[in-house]
Design a protein around this motif. Structure first.
Motif, PDB file in Angstrom:
ATOM      1  N   ALA A   7       1.105 -13.494  -1.479  1.00  0.00           N
ATOM      2  CA  ALA A   7       0.384 -12.316  -0.986  1.00  0.00           C
ATOM      3  C   ALA A   7       0.304 -12.327   0.534  1.00  0.00           C
ATOM      4  O   ALA A   7       0.450 -11.289   1.191  1.00  0.00           O
ATOM      5  N   PHE A   8       0.104 -13.512   1.113  1.00  0.00           N
ATOM      6  CA  PHE A   8       0.045 -13.651   2.565  1.00  0.00           C
ATOM      7  C   PHE A   8       1.367 -13.254   3.213  1.00  0.00           C
ATOM      8  O   PHE A   8       1.396 -12.568   4.240  1.00  0.00           O
ATOM      9  N   ALA A   9       2.498 -13.662   2.623  1.00  0.00           N
ATOM     10  CA  ALA A   9       3.819 -13.331   3.175  1.00  0.00           C
ATOM     11  C   ALA A   9       4.037 -11.820   3.186  1.00  0.00           C
ATOM     12  O   ALA A   9       4.552 -11.262   4.166  1.00  0.00           O
ATOM     13  N   GLY A  52      15.054  -8.304  -5.861  1.00  0.00           N
ATOM     14  CA  GLY A  52      14.803  -9.738  -5.719  1.00  0.00           C
ATOM     15  C   GLY A  52      13.637 -10.211  -6.558  1.00  0.00           C
ATOM     16  O   GLY A  52      13.688 -11.285  -7.168  1.00  0.00           O
ATOM     17  N   LEU A  53      12.569  -9.419  -6.621  1.00  0.00           N
ATOM     18  CA  LEU A  53      11.410  -9.791  -7.426  1.00  0.00           C
ATOM     19  C   LEU A  53      11.770  -9.890  -8.905  1.00  0.00           C
ATOM     20  O   LEU A  53      11.305 -10.786  -9.621  1.00  0.00           O
ATOM     21  N   SER A  57      11.816 -12.223  -1.422  1.00  0.00           N
ATOM     22  CA  SER A  57      11.818 -10.853  -1.936  1.00  0.00           C
ATOM     23  C   SER A  57      10.603 -10.086  -1.442  1.00  0.00           C
ATOM     24  O   SER A  57      10.682  -8.903  -1.080  1.00  0.00           O
ATOM     25  N   VAL A  58       9.476 -10.771  -1.405  1.00  0.00           N
ATOM     26  CA  VAL A  58       8.238 -10.147  -0.943  1.00  0.00           C
ATOM     27  C   VAL A  58       8.345  -9.773   0.536  1.00  0.00           C
ATOM     28  O   VAL A  58       7.819  -8.736   0.967  1.00  0.00           O
ATOM     29  N   VAL A  59       9.025 -10.579   1.329  1.00  0.00           N
ATOM     30  CA  VAL A  59       9.212 -10.270   2.751  1.00  0.00           C
ATOM     31  C   VAL A  59       9.992  -8.960   2.912  1.00  0.00           C
ATOM     32  O   VAL A  59       9.664  -8.132   3.774  1.00  0.00           O
ATOM     33  N   LEU A  60      11.014  -8.739   2.081  1.00  0.00           N
ATOM     34  CA  LEU A  60      11.773  -7.487   2.142  1.00  0.00           C
ATOM     35  C   LEU A  60      10.887  -6.285   1.815  1.00  0.00           C
ATOM     36  O   LEU A  60      10.965  -5.240   2.463  1.00  0.00           O
ATOM     37  N   VAL A  61      10.037  -6.438   0.797  1.00  0.00           N
ATOM     38  CA  VAL A  61       9.107  -5.362   0.459  1.00  0.00           C
ATOM     39  C   VAL A  61       8.160  -5.102   1.637  1.00  0.00           C
ATOM     40  O   VAL A  61       7.852  -3.954   1.970  1.00  0.00           O
ATOM     41  N   GLY A  62       7.715  -6.175   2.300  1.00  0.00           N
ATOM     42  CA  GLY A  62       6.833  -6.029   3.453  1.00  0.00           C
ATOM     43  C   GLY A  62       7.501  -5.320   4.615  1.00  0.00           C
ATOM     44  O   GLY A  62       6.872  -4.505   5.300  1.00  0.00           O
TER      45      GLY A  62
END
Length: 422
Positions: free
Chosen positions: A66-68, A106-107, A119-124
């Motif tokens: 969540a932090f990323a 990616g998720l 994957s989360v970084v790309l969403v961010g």
């Protein structure tokens, strides 16, 4: 005023329906994309109860994921907002959603902690591109009804976040992590709508927007700069405390319900949905109410109204807990759009910067809160975390130092001569 309205309606590109200078078609379009963007983003905490077991993740790792997500948006959004104030980039709107689409893929295919993190970084990144530029579109389409316009824009995001618990109950529990693949459809729809919005935005920029920004930018003079900086700092602290509280509730309240009341995962997620849906309703009504009763009054209502229920929440039985969650969600989010509009009126020549800063801080505060509370839950208990969260909205009492709405109007009137000289 007539000149401004004519400039809006004469802008190239799609012709939205206008009423009193407010472009409702554009506002609905950006709200829809906000819903799709935040629905996809909400997939991350929504799958926590699923991937915690399937990928053998700890609460600390969930907090770091969540932090990323939130840190990516927190760092990039203000920078993108500052850049777009100087050189607007309408077609970044659909391109940002492309990064989101890659993150969703990616998720769905992630096999462990690190692949989830990337994957989360790309969403961010996709979210960080979306918010500053799209908030400027909402501002340009608002006319004189800025509170209403910002509420329409933001309620889409809140509705998207509210869908996360339902997605867990109806999609991720029966289908597991692979169910995320269906959200690629939402990303494609968002790309199509953002292309439409970018065309209108590009045409609007070619007409009256550039001149309007330069006139407004002259409004913040040296005599008021210190007062404006203090007010913006207070707004930042208010938003930080609010988003840290919301991060604790959205990430860990379902675990609290499962642990204390022995609810199933789907039932616990429906309770979180009630909290988030009430927050979406509060966001929608807060903007128009602020247009009528004043920005600072609604900010005060959001703080004072939520505090008693937040403190009592960990000590009541299940039914009362759900009722309190609904009341907290509605009240604490009633100023969600108002904070942004208030800051935009403090710094009218820096709409992208303000939007990027505040949306970015919202993500960053939420991410830091989730990471810290996740680590704390590993060493103490989920119940202790929920009790601690109740103290976070207390920071909102700093709102007593915010300038009144009358003072904001006075500053705007004092800025008129410099505006006319431009």
């Amino acid at each position: 005023m007539q000149t401004k309205i004519n400039a809006n309606t004469a802008a190239p590109g799609p012709s939205p329906v206008a009423q009193n200078g407010t472009m409702f078609t554009i506002l609905i379009a950006v709200s829809m994309v906000h819903l799709l963007n935040d629905t996809i983003q909400a997939v991350v905490p929504a799958i926590f109860p699923i991937v915690k077991d399937s990928l053998s993740l700890t609460y600390t790792q969930l907090g770091l994921i969540a932090f990323a997500l939130n840190l990516t948006a927190s760092v990039l959004q203000p920078a993108i907002g500052m850049y777009s104030d100087r050189k607007p980039q309408p077609y970044l709107l659909p391109l940002g959603v492309v990064a989101t689409l890659l993150g969703v893929l990616g998720l769905a295919l992630a096999t462990g902690f690190w692949s989830m993190l990337c994957s989360v970084v790309l969403v961010g990144i996709g979210s960080s591109v979306f918010h500053p530029e799209t908030a400027k579109v909402a501002y340009l389409a608002a006319g004189a009804r800025r509170g209403l316009a910002q509420s329409i824009f933001q309620v889409g995001g809140n509705a998207g976040q509210a869908l996360a618990p339902i997605m867990t109950a109806l999609i991720f529990v029966p289908l597991g992590q692979a169910g995320i693949m269906w959200f690629t459809i939402l990303a494609v729809i968002a790309i199509v709508i953002q292309t439409y919005t970018a065309r209108w935005y590009s045409g609007r920029l070619r007409s009256a927007a550039a001149g309007k920004r330069s006139r407004q930018a002259a409004g913040v003079t040296g005599a008021r700069r210190g007062k404006v900086a203090s007010a913006v700092t207070i707004l930042v602290l208010l938003l930080t405390s609010k988003m840290a509280y919301l991060a604790g509730m959205t990430s860990f309240y379902s675990f609290y319900l499962i642990d204390r009341f022995q609810l199933s995962v789907p039932h616990a997620q429906w309770c979180v949905f009630a909290f988030l849906a009430a927050g979406a309703a509060g966001t929608f009504f807060g903007g128009p109410l602020a247009d009528r009763f004043g920005r600072r009054n609604i900010i005060w209502f959001s703080i004072i109204g939520a505090l008693p229920f937040a403190f009592l929440l960990p000590y009541v039985h299940l039914t009362t807990s759900i009722i309190f969650c609904v009341l907290i969600g509605f009240t604490i989010m009633s100023s969600g759009s108002v904070n942004i509009v208030y800051a935009q009126e403090l710094l009218p020549g820096s709409i992208g910067t303000v939007s990027g800063l505040f949306f970015g801080l919202a993500f960053g505060a939420g991410g830091l809160g989730a990471a810290a509370l996740g680590a704390l839950a590993d060493t103490t208990s989920i119940a202790y975390v929920i009790k601690l969260c109740a103290f976070l909205p207390l920071i909102g009492l700093l709102a007593i130092f915010l300038p009144s709405d009358r003072k904001l109007r006075q500053w705007a009137e004092e800025a008129e001569p410099s505006d006319m000289s431009q």
